[in-house]
Design an enzyme around this catalytic site. Sequence first.
Site, PDB file in Angstrom:
ATOM      1  N   ARG A   1      -2.918   4.724   4.736  1.00  0.00           N
ATOM      2  CA  ARG A   1      -4.215   4.249   5.189  1.00  0.00           C
ATOM      3  C   ARG A   1      -5.320   4.624   4.202  1.00  0.00           C
ATOM      4  O   ARG A   1      -6.210   3.831   3.889  1.00  0.00           O
ATOM      5  CB  ARG A   1      -4.547   4.862   6.546  1.00  0.00           C
ATOM      6  CG  ARG A   1      -4.938   3.839   7.555  1.00  0.00           C
ATOM      7  CD  ARG A   1      -4.831   4.424   8.958  1.00  0.00           C
ATOM      8  NE  ARG A   1      -4.036   3.543   9.787  1.00  0.00           N
ATOM      9  CZ  ARG A   1      -4.497   2.395  10.272  1.00  0.00           C
ATOM     10  NH1 ARG A   1      -5.719   2.009  10.013  1.00  0.00           N
ATOM     11  NH2 ARG A   1      -3.748   1.642  11.020  1.00  0.00           N
TER      12      ARG A   1
ATOM     13  N   SER B   1       2.531  -3.798   3.727  1.00  0.00           N
ATOM     14  CA  SER B   1       3.963  -3.502   3.606  1.00  0.00           C
ATOM     15  C   SER B   1       4.806  -4.596   4.233  1.00  0.00           C
ATOM     16  O   SER B   1       5.950  -4.820   3.850  1.00  0.00           O
ATOM     17  CB  SER B   1       4.271  -2.165   4.273  1.00  0.00           C
ATOM     18  OG  SER B   1       3.587  -1.138   3.599  1.00  0.00           O
TER      19      SER B   1
ATOM     20  N   TYR C   1       0.835  -1.204   0.000  1.00  0.00           N
ATOM     21  CA  TYR C   1       0.000   0.000   0.000  1.00  0.00           C
ATOM     22  C   TYR C   1       0.875   1.262   0.000  1.00  0.00           C
ATOM     23  O   TYR C   1       0.579   2.240  -0.672  1.00  0.00           O
ATOM     24  CB  TYR C   1      -0.928   0.019   1.217  1.00  0.00           C
ATOM     25  CG  TYR C   1      -1.991  -1.052   1.173  1.00  0.00           C
ATOM     26  CD1 TYR C   1      -3.136  -0.876   0.411  1.00  0.00           C
ATOM     27  CD2 TYR C   1      -1.845  -2.241   1.884  1.00  0.00           C
ATOM     28  CE1 TYR C   1      -4.106  -1.869   0.347  1.00  0.00           C
ATOM     29  CE2 TYR C   1      -2.805  -3.235   1.828  1.00  0.00           C
ATOM     30  CZ  TYR C   1      -3.935  -3.043   1.061  1.00  0.00           C
ATOM     31  OH  TYR C   1      -4.888  -4.011   0.998  1.00  0.00           O
TER      32      TYR C   1
ATOM     33  N   CYS D   1      -6.706  -4.385  -7.577  1.00  0.00           N
ATOM     34  CA  CYS D   1      -6.415  -4.035  -6.191  1.00  0.00           C
ATOM     35  C   CYS D   1      -5.941  -5.260  -5.412  1.00  0.00           C
ATOM     36  O   CYS D   1      -5.337  -5.125  -4.352  1.00  0.00           O
ATOM     37  CB  CYS D   1      -7.648  -3.415  -5.533  1.00  0.00           C
ATOM     38  SG  CYS D   1      -9.080  -4.481  -5.557  1.00  0.00           S
TER      39      CYS D   1
END
Lengths: 204, 275
Positions: B157, B180, B143, B174
């Site tokens: 976020r 991470s 992300y 997606c």
Amino acid sequence: MEKAQRARKDWDLSLALSGNVDGNFEKLIRTFQDRLYSFSLRLTNNRADAEEIVQEGFVRAFRALKAYPPQRVEGIDLNPWLYRIVLNVFRTRVRKAQSRLFSFGDSSLTSGKAEEAAAGPNPEEVAEGGEIRKQLEQAVASLPERYRVPLVLRYVENIAYSEIKDILKQPEGTVKSNVHRGVQLLRENFSMMNRRKNHEESAS
Amino acid sequence: MKNLPPDLFGETPSLLRELGKMGREKAPRTLLPGALRTLDLGDFYFGWNSPLGPVFVAYNKKGISAVMLARSGGAFERSFRRRFSRPVYPEVGLLQKGWRDEGQWASPGAKKKIPFDLGSLSPFEQAVLRKTLEIPSGEVRPYGWIAREIGRPKAVRAVGTVLAKNPIPILIPCHRVIRSNGQIGNYALGGKEKKIEILAAEGVDVAGLKEMADSKTRYYGSDATRIFCFPTCRHARRISAPHKVFFSSEREALEAGYRPCKICRPLIAARTMAS
């Protein structure tokens, strides 16, 4: 009161359209499709033709709105404008149908099938009490166009004379006398149809 | 049949009332979609046999507008309206066409060229989704990488939130964005299992990802080229076993004298993680 509200809503819609035709056109269709369809249905007395004509009317309206400058779109009085477009689509079709070599009555447009559908009441379609309605529809359909159109606008669509004169581009007095004449003819046609029917029934 | 009195409409008001009733006709249901279709306006949908099973695909003249799971066409129409505040209509003849395979509506291998309608989304949301489209099949990115790549390194976020609401899952991948720390993370279109399923189908070594997550390995380096990569980067996968080195952070790799890969750009994500 209700009328003023409707006019106000139509005006809001033309304002919205002047900003964004694509985004608001669906709302225009939703707002006007029922009125225009019932109008078109009385012009053609055939459901498939009526739907096609209204659909083509919306397509023409869309192209016009896209082509006009925003100030002009904003100033359009949508209700009479759309009725006029549908009427023009109808008239173009009648003219095209007549220019082909077949002979067409005033009330039917395209194919033999359409005429069939217009003439014979489908037993499934005739609901309880639908007989009178069916006959009246026939009687309206048999009126000459110059009386039928203003009569339908006034009494089926419930539009004021002051607006009808804009749709038809005729003086208000002319509209009124044609409506009046239309009602007279309709009464005559209708009672004649009824008498004939009753006569047939008592004979059989 | 009832006998009709011959002078039923002898009184004009009742005649006019009957005429008024004719004005209550409702337009046929086909009129609106038909007109919209002719004008190239509005959204339409069909069923797609996707890699995750049957889903509904909606599109308009700007491109594909939604991909959703639903029990039925009607359920899909309702969820679409709730989400986008506008209706969607079945394609003409939808029932005859049935569920379609991808080859029947998109040219094979041309996924990047499929146009999308992201018009109802904010610029940030659009940036996140467009960036996600750049992740190749068979690879994954964190992300934080997306956040950094679109110039919003602190919005990790927010990136997660946008991807969780991705209106066009599968086609905008997606599912190729993971945590991470190497964990797979969640997936709105059917949960974590589905995410693993589709990644595995694309050739991602999902078990390997988990192993790396457990051993805290974040990057692969090659001691031949002295370049480090995300583990799923196509260049990382080419490193042969004797030359492969493991790093748990970007700093460790940099201090060892390695530079970030220019294709998967791990440095950017590494910085994000540090912040």
